[in-house]
Write a protein that holds these residues in place. Sequence first.
Motif, PDB file in Angstrom:
ATOM      1  N   GLN A   1      41.087  35.103  38.383  1.00 38.29           N
ATOM      2  CA  GLN A   1      41.722  33.920  38.836  1.00 38.29           C
ATOM      3  C   GLN A   1      43.068  33.577  39.036  1.00 38.29           C
ATOM      4  OE1 GLN A   1      40.206  31.462  35.478  1.00 38.29           O
ATOM      5  NE2 GLN A   1      37.956  31.230  37.148  1.00 38.29           N
ATOM      6  N   ALA A   2      43.829  34.312  38.469  1.00 38.08           N
ATOM      7  CA  ALA A   2      45.759  34.581  38.775  1.00 38.08           C
ATOM      8  C   ALA A   2      45.993  35.040  39.681  1.00 38.08           C
ATOM      9  CB  ALA A   2      46.239  34.552  37.323  1.00 38.08           C
ATOM     10  N   GLY A   3      44.961  35.774  40.684  1.00 38.15           N
ATOM     11  CA  GLY A   3      45.008  36.378  41.427  1.00 38.15           C
ATOM     12  C   GLY A   3      45.569  37.927  41.098  1.00 38.15           C
ATOM     13  N   LYS A   4      44.905  38.508  39.955  1.00 39.33           N
ATOM     14  CA  LYS A   4      45.531  40.289  39.479  1.00 39.33           C
ATOM     15  C   LYS A   4      44.814  41.341  40.336  1.00 39.33           C
ATOM     16  CE  LYS A   4      49.716  37.850  38.251  1.00 39.33           C
ATOM     17  NZ  LYS A   4      51.040  38.566  38.826  1.00 39.33           N
ATOM     18  N   HIS A   5      45.075  42.772  39.900  1.00 34.89           N
ATOM     19  CA  HIS A   5      43.885  43.265  40.170  1.00 34.89           C
ATOM     20  C   HIS A   5      43.722  43.673  37.872  1.00 34.89           C
ATOM     21  CE1 HIS A   5      44.473  43.892  44.171  1.00 34.89           C
ATOM     22  NE2 HIS A   5      45.248  44.222  44.262  1.00 34.89           N
ATOM     23  N   VAL A   6      42.682  43.890  38.576  1.00 36.49           N
ATOM     24  CA  VAL A   6      42.770  44.313  36.233  1.00 36.49           C
ATOM     25  C   VAL A   6      41.905  45.550  36.210  1.00 36.49           C
ATOM     26  CG1 VAL A   6      41.709  41.845  35.847  1.00 36.49           C
ATOM     27  CG2 VAL A   6      40.193  42.983  36.663  1.00 36.49           C
ATOM     28  N   TYR A   7      42.208  45.955  35.165  1.00 36.76           N
ATOM     29  CA  TYR A   7      41.722  47.571  34.828  1.00 36.76           C
ATOM     30  C   TYR A   7      41.503  47.499  33.920  1.00 36.76           C
ATOM     31  CZ  TYR A   7      40.683  52.573  34.492  1.00 36.76           C
ATOM     32  OH  TYR A   7      39.806  53.697  33.946  1.00 36.76           O
ATOM     33  N   GLY A   8      40.190  47.498  33.268  1.00 40.64           N
ATOM     34  CA  GLY A   8      39.920  47.262  31.415  1.00 40.64           C
ATOM     35  C   GLY A   8      38.571  48.667  31.163  1.00 40.64           C
ATOM     36  N   GLU A   9      39.570  48.592  29.807  1.00 40.58           N
ATOM     37  CA  GLU A   9      38.265  49.690  28.870  1.00 40.58           C
ATOM     38  C   GLU A   9      36.631  49.663  29.493  1.00 40.58           C
ATOM     39  OE1 GLU A   9      37.919  52.602  27.067  1.00 40.58           O
ATOM     40  OE2 GLU A   9      39.484  53.489  28.130  1.00 40.58           O
ATOM     41  N   LYS A  10      35.822  50.460  28.438  1.00 42.67           N
ATOM     42  CA  LYS A  10      34.343  49.750  28.544  1.00 42.67           C
ATOM     43  C   LYS A  10      34.089  49.376  27.255  1.00 42.67           C
ATOM     44  CE  LYS A  10      34.219  53.062  25.602  1.00 42.67           C
ATOM     45  NZ  LYS A  10      33.159  52.953  24.119  1.00 42.67           N
ATOM     46  N   PRO A  11      32.629  48.345  27.671  1.00 39.76           N
ATOM     47  CA  PRO A  11      32.381  48.458  29.050  1.00 39.76           C
ATOM     48  C   PRO A  11      33.198  47.352  29.654  1.00 39.76           C
ATOM     49  CG  PRO A  11      31.157  46.557  27.274  1.00 39.76           C
ATOM     50  CD  PRO A  11      32.524  47.654  26.349  1.00 39.76           C
ATOM     51  N   LEU A  12      32.877  47.024  31.101  1.00 40.46           N
ATOM     52  CA  LEU A  12      33.069  46.384  31.882  1.00 40.46           C
ATOM     53  C   LEU A  12      32.947  44.855  30.980  1.00 40.46           C
ATOM     54  CD1 LEU A  12      33.944  45.256  34.763  1.00 40.46           C
ATOM     55  CD2 LEU A  12      31.695  46.040  35.205  1.00 40.46           C
ATOM     56  N   ALA A  13      31.305  44.773  30.808  1.00 41.66           N
ATOM     57  CA  ALA A  13      31.352  43.436  30.114  1.00 41.66           C
ATOM     58  C   ALA A  13      30.565  43.704  28.907  1.00 41.66           C
ATOM     59  CB  ALA A  13      31.025  42.422  31.318  1.00 41.66           C
ATOM     60  N   VAL A  14      29.885  42.566  27.807  1.00 39.69           N
ATOM     61  CA  VAL A  14      29.211  43.119  27.729  1.00 39.69           C
ATOM     62  C   VAL A  14      27.455  43.447  28.128  1.00 39.69           C
ATOM     63  CG1 VAL A  14      29.995  42.059  26.021  1.00 39.69           C
ATOM     64  CG2 VAL A  14      28.071  40.848  26.729  1.00 39.69           C
ATOM     65  N   ASP A  15      27.250  41.982  29.380  1.00 35.96           N
ATOM     66  CA  ASP A  15      25.832  42.616  30.238  1.00 35.96           C
ATOM     67  C   ASP A  15      26.690  42.351  31.179  1.00 35.96           C
ATOM     68  OD1 ASP A  15      26.382  40.046  29.856  1.00 35.96           O
ATOM     69  OD2 ASP A  15      25.212  39.771  28.407  1.00 35.96           O
ATOM     70  N   ARG A  16      24.911  42.544  31.939  1.00 32.67           N
ATOM     71  CA  ARG A  16      25.024  42.441  33.229  1.00 32.67           C
ATOM     72  C   ARG A  16      25.548  40.717  33.639  1.00 32.67           C
ATOM     73  NH1 ARG A  16      19.815  45.465  34.112  1.00 32.67           N
ATOM     74  NH2 ARG A  16      18.684  43.652  32.558  1.00 32.67           N
ATOM     75  N   ALA A  17      24.993  39.587  32.627  1.00 37.97           N
ATOM     76  CA  ALA A  17      24.519  38.285  33.697  1.00 37.97           C
ATOM     77  C   ALA A  17      26.392  38.295  32.927  1.00 37.97           C
ATOM     78  CB  ALA A  17      24.505  37.572  32.261  1.00 37.97           C
ATOM     79  N   GLU A  18      27.194  38.414  32.423  1.00 43.81           N
ATOM     80  CA  GLU A  18      28.542  38.402  31.938  1.00 43.81           C
ATOM     81  C   GLU A  18      28.919  39.352  33.470  1.00 43.81           C
ATOM     82  OE1 GLU A  18      31.240  37.809  28.051  1.00 43.81           O
ATOM     83  OE2 GLU A  18      31.199  39.579  28.771  1.00 43.81           O
ATOM     84  N   ALA A  19      29.414  40.598  33.699  1.00 44.56           N
ATOM     85  CA  ALA A  19      29.675  40.855  34.371  1.00 44.56           C
ATOM     86  C   ALA A  19      29.417  40.769  35.959  1.00 44.56           C
ATOM     87  CB  ALA A  19      29.101  42.589  34.557  1.00 44.56           C
ATOM     88  N   GLU A  20      28.226  40.326  36.625  1.00 42.93           N
ATOM     89  CA  GLU A  20      27.616  40.660  37.519  1.00 42.93           C
ATOM     90  C   GLU A  20      28.823  39.207  38.538  1.00 42.93           C
ATOM     91  OE1 GLU A  20      24.246  39.473  41.319  1.00 42.93           O
ATOM     92  OE2 GLU A  20      24.151  39.365  38.586  1.00 42.93           O
ATOM     93  N   PRO A  21      29.157  37.892  37.989  1.00 41.67           N
ATOM     94  CA  PRO A  21      30.342  37.011  38.534  1.00 41.67           C
ATOM     95  C   PRO A  21      31.744  37.674  38.816  1.00 41.67           C
ATOM     96  CG  PRO A  21      29.111  36.435  36.613  1.00 41.67           C
ATOM     97  CD  PRO A  21      28.812  37.381  36.426  1.00 41.67           C
ATOM     98  N   LEU A  22      31.829  38.680  37.523  1.00 43.49           N
ATOM     99  CA  LEU A  22      33.299  38.932  37.204  1.00 43.49           C
ATOM    100  C   LEU A  22      33.183  39.871  38.987  1.00 43.49           C
ATOM    101  CD1 LEU A  22      33.970  40.832  34.493  1.00 43.49           C
ATOM    102  CD2 LEU A  22      35.005  39.028  35.373  1.00 43.49           C
ATOM    103  N   LEU A  23      32.431  40.764  39.607  1.00 49.63           N
ATOM    104  CA  LEU A  23      32.547  41.533  40.974  1.00 49.63           C
ATOM    105  C   LEU A  23      32.384  40.701  42.042  1.00 49.63           C
ATOM    106  CD1 LEU A  23      29.402  43.805  40.161  1.00 49.63           C
ATOM    107  CD2 LEU A  23      32.266  44.520  40.377  1.00 49.63           C
ATOM    108  N   LYS A  24      32.168  39.274  41.864  1.00 51.97           N
ATOM    109  CA  LYS A  24      31.406  38.768  42.562  1.00 51.97           C
ATOM    110  C   LYS A  24      33.255  37.530  43.211  1.00 51.97           C
ATOM    111  CE  LYS A  24      26.777  37.258  42.795  1.00 51.97           C
ATOM    112  NZ  LYS A  24      25.750  35.993  42.795  1.00 51.97           N
ATOM    113  N   LEU A  25      34.069  37.841  41.829  1.00 52.02           N
ATOM    114  CA  LEU A  25      35.019  36.978  41.981  1.00 52.02           C
ATOM    115  C   LEU A  25      36.142  37.680  42.905  1.00 52.02           C
ATOM    116  CD1 LEU A  25      36.600  34.519  41.222  1.00 52.02           C
ATOM    117  CD2 LEU A  25      37.121  35.160  38.970  1.00 52.02           C
ATOM    118  N   ALA A  26      35.873  38.854  42.057  1.00 54.88           N
ATOM    119  CA  ALA A  26      37.115  40.159  42.385  1.00 54.88           C
ATOM    120  C   ALA A  26      37.008  39.845  44.430  1.00 54.88           C
ATOM    121  CB  ALA A  26      36.966  41.006  42.271  1.00 54.88           C
TER     122      ALA A  26
END
Length: 367
Positions: free
Chosen positions: A88-113
């Motif tokens: 939301q601040a306009g930054k690219h992100v890289y993170g440790e695994k897992p991407l999120a705790v589940d798909r419901a948390e992860a999917e909005p991140l891909l859409k936002l990016a």
Amino acid sequence: MGEQVTNVGIVGTGVISGTYLEHLAKLPGVQVVAVADLDLSRAQAIADQNPGVRALTSEDLFADPDVDIVLNLTIPAAHAPVHQAALQAGKHVYGEKPLAVDRAEAEPLLKLAAANNLRIGCAPDTVLGTGTQTARVALDRGDIGVPTAASAYFVTPGHELWHPAPEFYYQQGGGPLLDMGPYYITSLVTLLGPVKRVTGRAGRSQEQRKVHTGPRAGETFPVDVPTHVTGVLEHESGALTTVLMSFDVWAARLPRIEIYGTEGSLSVPDPNGFDGTVEIATATNRDWTQLPVAGGYAGAGRGVGVADMARALRNNEPHRADGALAYHVLDVMESLLESAAQDQSVDVASTVQRPAAVPLGASPELA
């Protein structure tokens, strides 16, 4: 003309941050310029040890115009919220695994990016090392014919034998599959391609476990998740992988990963490491023989995925340890657990392209 450099800001200065700082300092094209932590004094201690690195609050790091990529090294439960704030601040992100705790948390991140032309990267980047990449070269040039099957095993009697506060391994979001599965399944997708369907079984040997070390030795705690997960992954290519991830095994003589083809078999090293020996046995020579290194970032360590992503950003190319791959791996793991709970096969909704191979002799600046 000087070398182009992408600036990295780290959020979360726990133990793993030291490994990232050590390896990023050796990699071309990236430099850490800021660190943040809920405990600002801990971030300041890191900054004091690393000239040119500033200690900031997370909010200030997200807002800092000097930061190009936010490296998210927080605990798994915080991965999605920190990713979201950075995006939301306009930054690219890289993170440790897992991407999120589940798909419901992860999917909005891909859409936002995607909506903001930003990138997500995610560990593990171990698959970019010479171990998995040499195996990838052998498969792609047909050394064992057409791959038809594989096996992947991770077994241990449990982390409570060595960890002084092991409860989180046995709570929702933990267990052997979600803890170690990302290394194995990321390697399998890199080697054999995406997974279209899974069939799983899961169980637990104990309802309570005991802390074995540290000041709380002898205390018991509940087990809330399966501690033995096994099943079959059906790849889109038609290959079938047998997986076994367990915290219930005292001793075993099992391979980490093996790939079986129409003309031979391939032994792949531990996917939790970057290198290791790849061995081959064929229809004409059934003795295991070591293959020479044929691909991958030599001498790689944690952070090579960040450098690979930074280069790809500068060159407007795809990066390898990307969010789509991490989401697919998470989808496969969740589907496997759902299959076990539902007593039926489960289709994996997502798919992904195999990331580009890493050529022999590559550096993150050139590959």
